[in-house]
Write a protein that holds these residues in place. Sequence first.
Motif, mmCIF file in Angstrom:
data_model
loop_
_atom_site.group_PDB
_atom_site.id
_atom_site.type_symbol
_atom_site.label_atom_id
_atom_site.label_comp_id
_atom_site.label_asym_id
_atom_site.label_seq_id
_atom_site.Cartn_x
_atom_site.Cartn_y
_atom_site.Cartn_z
ATOM 1 N N ILE A 54 8.753 -3.161 -15.910
ATOM 2 C CA ILE A 54 8.678 -4.580 -15.561
ATOM 3 C C ILE A 54 9.693 -4.848 -14.463
ATOM 4 O O ILE A 54 10.882 -4.565 -14.619
ATOM 5 N N ALA A 55 9.243 -5.405 -13.357
ATOM 6 C CA ALA A 55 10.136 -5.645 -12.228
ATOM 7 C C ALA A 55 10.021 -7.091 -11.768
ATOM 8 O O ALA A 55 9.188 -7.857 -12.252
ATOM 9 N N CYS A 103 15.130 3.196 -13.781
ATOM 10 C CA CYS A 103 14.366 2.169 -13.054
ATOM 11 C C CYS A 103 13.815 2.791 -11.777
ATOM 12 O O CYS A 103 14.564 3.138 -10.873
ATOM 13 N N PRO A 104 12.478 2.978 -11.672
ATOM 14 C CA PRO A 104 11.900 3.655 -10.510
ATOM 15 C C PRO A 104 12.273 3.033 -9.161
ATOM 16 O O PRO A 104 12.707 3.755 -8.260
ATOM 17 N N PRO A 105 12.138 1.702 -8.967
ATOM 18 C CA PRO A 105 12.508 1.158 -7.652
ATOM 19 C C PRO A 105 13.997 1.262 -7.366
ATOM 20 O O PRO A 105 14.399 1.317 -6.193
ATOM 21 N N LYS A 172 14.906 -9.765 -16.892
ATOM 22 C CA LYS A 172 14.004 -8.621 -16.790
ATOM 23 C C LYS A 172 13.775 -8.154 -15.349
ATOM 24 O O LYS A 172 13.027 -7.211 -15.122
ATOM 25 N N ALA A 173 14.388 -8.814 -14.388
ATOM 26 C CA ALA A 173 14.133 -8.486 -12.988
ATOM 27 C C ALA A 173 15.128 -7.441 -12.499
ATOM 28 O O ALA A 173 16.165 -7.773 -11.930
ATOM 29 N N THR A 174 14.830 -6.188 -12.752
ATOM 30 C CA THR A 174 15.682 -5.093 -12.294
ATOM 31 C C THR A 174 14.839 -4.153 -11.435
ATOM 32 O O THR A 174 13.768 -3.745 -11.877
ATOM 33 N N PRO A 175 15.274 -3.849 -10.223
ATOM 34 C CA PRO A 175 16.538 -4.278 -9.627
ATOM 35 C C PRO A 175 16.490 -5.717 -9.127
ATOM 36 O O PRO A 175 15.414 -6.249 -8.860
ATOM 37 N N ILE A 190 17.159 -10.991 -3.658
ATOM 38 C CA ILE A 190 15.914 -10.223 -3.630
ATOM 39 C C ILE A 190 15.586 -9.844 -5.065
ATOM 40 O O ILE A 190 16.339 -9.110 -5.706
ATOM 41 N N LEU A 191 14.471 -10.356 -5.582
ATOM 42 C CA LEU A 191 14.025 -10.020 -6.934
ATOM 43 C C LEU A 191 13.118 -8.797 -6.856
ATOM 44 O O LEU A 191 12.100 -8.821 -6.176
ATOM 45 N N GLY A 192 13.487 -7.751 -7.550
ATOM 46 C CA GLY A 192 12.714 -6.515 -7.472
ATOM 47 C C GLY A 192 13.248 -5.632 -6.360
ATOM 48 O O GLY A 192 14.348 -5.841 -5.832
ATOM 49 N N ALA A 193 12.476 -4.621 -6.010
ATOM 50 C CA ALA A 193 12.907 -3.658 -4.997
ATOM 51 C C ALA A 193 13.089 -4.321 -3.637
ATOM 52 O O ALA A 193 12.384 -5.272 -3.288
#
Length: 211
Positions: A54-55, A103-105, A172-175, A190-193
């Motif tokens: 979840i990103a 965390c993949p991103p 839940k917004a990682t990264p 920046i939310l997410g990658a």
Amino acid sequence: MTAPTLRSSRAATRRRLRLALPAAVAAAALFLTGCTANDNLAQQYRSGSGQNYIAGDGSVSEFAAGNRGEPVSFSGTLIDGAKVSNKDYAGKVLVVNFWYAGCPPCRVEAGDLEALSKKYASEGVGFLGVNLYDTASTAESFEKDKGVTYPSVLDRDTGSVLLAFSKTVPPKATPTTLVIDKEGRVSARILGAIPDRSILDTLISDAVAEH
């Protein structure tokens, strides 16, 4: 005081990003092909396989200088056991990146963050990671593998740094990557990658240019 409100990116910012994005995306594709060849999680993320991850939504936001709210106070313990707080970055621009090793991103964007930390070191810009879930050994292994040299807080036991930024960072917004202005307020998020290195580069340079 009213809650912080979002503003549209400045026209100059949009022009710079439009010019930089096509070439940067092509370069990034070549870079990531080589650097993530042996990183299965990064490959899965780039191929679109979420693996139940979840990103954030990838949105890029800037906050108007007059509506950034109060400076954020935080403190924590680094991976090496040293203490750190917002006072260590007083009067400086600070980039804060929330991450964890699985965390993949986070694995994909680590090289961009490291490159920008080196680019802005001479201008006094600080970079600080906030690891949300890992042990010290896991976090250290990630940093060694990805060549990350700036420090990270281990936040999994106390959650104190995440709590300090709770008005800005969804749980839940990682990264999530934040740019903190010279007064200690969140100027961009920046939310997410990170969509592209040039985007974060522009957000940092805008904060550096502020008086």
